[in-house]
Scaffold this active site. Structure first.
Site, short mmCIF file in Angstrom:
data_model
loop_
_atom_site.label_atom_id
_atom_site.label_comp_id
_atom_site.label_asym_id
_atom_site.label_seq_id
_atom_site.Cartn_x
_atom_site.Cartn_y
_atom_site.Cartn_z
N ASN A 9 29.09 43.72 50.93
CA ASN A 9 27.85 42.98 51.18
C ASN A 9 27.62 42.05 49.99
OD1 ASN A 9 25.25 42.08 51.57
ND2 ASN A 9 24.28 44.07 51.14
N LYS A 11 25.39 39.78 49.68
CA LYS A 11 23.99 39.35 49.51
C LYS A 11 23.93 37.82 49.38
CE LYS A 11 23.27 43.88 47.64
NZ LYS A 11 22.45 44.81 46.89
N HIS A 95 19.04 46.54 55.85
CA HIS A 95 19.35 46.79 54.45
C HIS A 95 18.03 46.99 53.70
CE1 HIS A 95 20.47 46.06 50.31
NE2 HIS A 95 21.70 46.41 50.66
N GLU A 97 16.87 45.86 51.11
CA GLU A 97 16.23 44.62 50.64
C GLU A 97 15.49 43.93 51.78
OE1 GLU A 97 19.80 43.06 48.85
OE2 GLU A 97 19.71 44.70 47.43
N GLU A 165 22.23 54.55 52.18
CA GLU A 165 22.14 53.86 50.90
C GLU A 165 20.84 54.26 50.20
OE1 GLU A 165 24.57 50.05 50.67
OE2 GLU A 165 22.74 49.51 51.71
N GLY A 171 22.38 48.71 43.25
CA GLY A 171 22.32 47.72 42.18
C GLY A 171 21.87 48.28 40.84
N SER A 211 25.88 51.45 44.29
CA SER A 211 26.66 51.49 43.04
C SER A 211 28.07 52.08 43.21
CB SER A 211 25.90 52.22 41.94
OG SER A 211 24.71 51.51 41.62
#
Ligand code: PGA
Length: 251
Positions: A9, A11, A95, A97, A165, A171, A211
């Protein structure tokens, strides 16, 4: 046997030139078909370059998001039907985000999952708890709710992938331990069983994301209920992503 799937991904990173450079180097590093599904999720404006650069390889690509309608007055959105016509095979849905920054709700995501399936895109539904939720002992309640609501309109007989996730691992460099990830994946399989029975539970690919790096992927990948990875930061570097792509159940 479930497929082993390694997805990158990107992003909102990379422009078309960087996309082409990545794919050329990455394909050279893989050398041969690794007998697993390797997927790239570039940002929308890089999809075309990605498709062209991947052509003739076995690596597939998808989008990071889509709308639930095929067309309409939805300024700024991407149609799942157009993605399919364009040659995308997958789409990330929900996701963290998208949930946290763009306010996407379980109800909205359930429509996207259904629609993606109807346009022959395999949705990768992302779920995971925040640090506060984990510390409050709510991990299972949260991921169960996200899974049940996210699949409430899904076509359970059509392809579907889940990605666990944990938000606190995305991240941050704080990866879930293999035991923590395996526990969550096992739990998600039990929820899948409640939703759709044994076939859904045993056939659904569940990726771990948060991560994932070349040095932790192997141990995570050995867990019986982890069927691959959704990789953010480490998918931006061809060498790191190739190292992760080479991990399999047997090594
Ligand atoms: P990360 O991101 O690998 O950089 O933690 C994972 C993701 O957001 O899918």
């Amino acid at each position: 046997m479930r497929d082993f799937v390694v997805a990158g991904n990107w992003k909102m990173y990379k422009n078309p030139q960087q996309t082409k450079a990545f794919v050329d180097e990455f394909l050279g590093l893989l050398e041969r078909d690794l007998q697993k599904k390797i997927l790239l999720f570039p940002s929308t404006l890089c999809l075309q370059t990605c498709r062209e650069a991947l052509s003739g390889s076995y690596i597939q690509f998808g989008a990071q998001n889509c709308h639930f309608e095929a067309e309409g007055a939805f300024t700024g959105e991407t149609s799942p039907r157009t993605l399919h016509e364009f040659g995308a095979s997958y789409v990330l849905i929900g996701h963290s985000e998208r949930r946290a920054i763009f306010g996407e709700t379980d109800e909205l995501l359930s429509k996207k999952v259904k629609s993606a399936q109807e346009f022959d895109l395999t949705p990768i539904l992302c779920i995971g708890e925040t640090l506060a939720e984990r510390e409050a002992g709510e991990t299972q309640t949260v991921i169960k709710r996200q899974l049940i609501k996210g699949l409430s309109l899904a076509h359970l007989e059509k392809p579907l992938i889940l990605a666990y996730e944990p938000v606190w691992a995305i991240g941050t460099g704080k990866v879930a331990t293999p035991a923590q990830a395996e526990e969550a994946h096992q739990f998600l399989r039990s929820v899948l069983h409640e939703i759709g029975g044994g076939k859904l539970s045993t056939h659904t690919v569940i990726l771990y994301g948060g991560s994932v790096k070349p040095d932790n992927a192997r141990e995570l990948g050995l867990q019986p209920n982890i069927d691959g990875f959704l990789v953010g930061g480490a998918s931006l570097k061809p060498t790191d992503f190739a190292a992760i792509a080479k991990v399999s159940k047997s090594n």
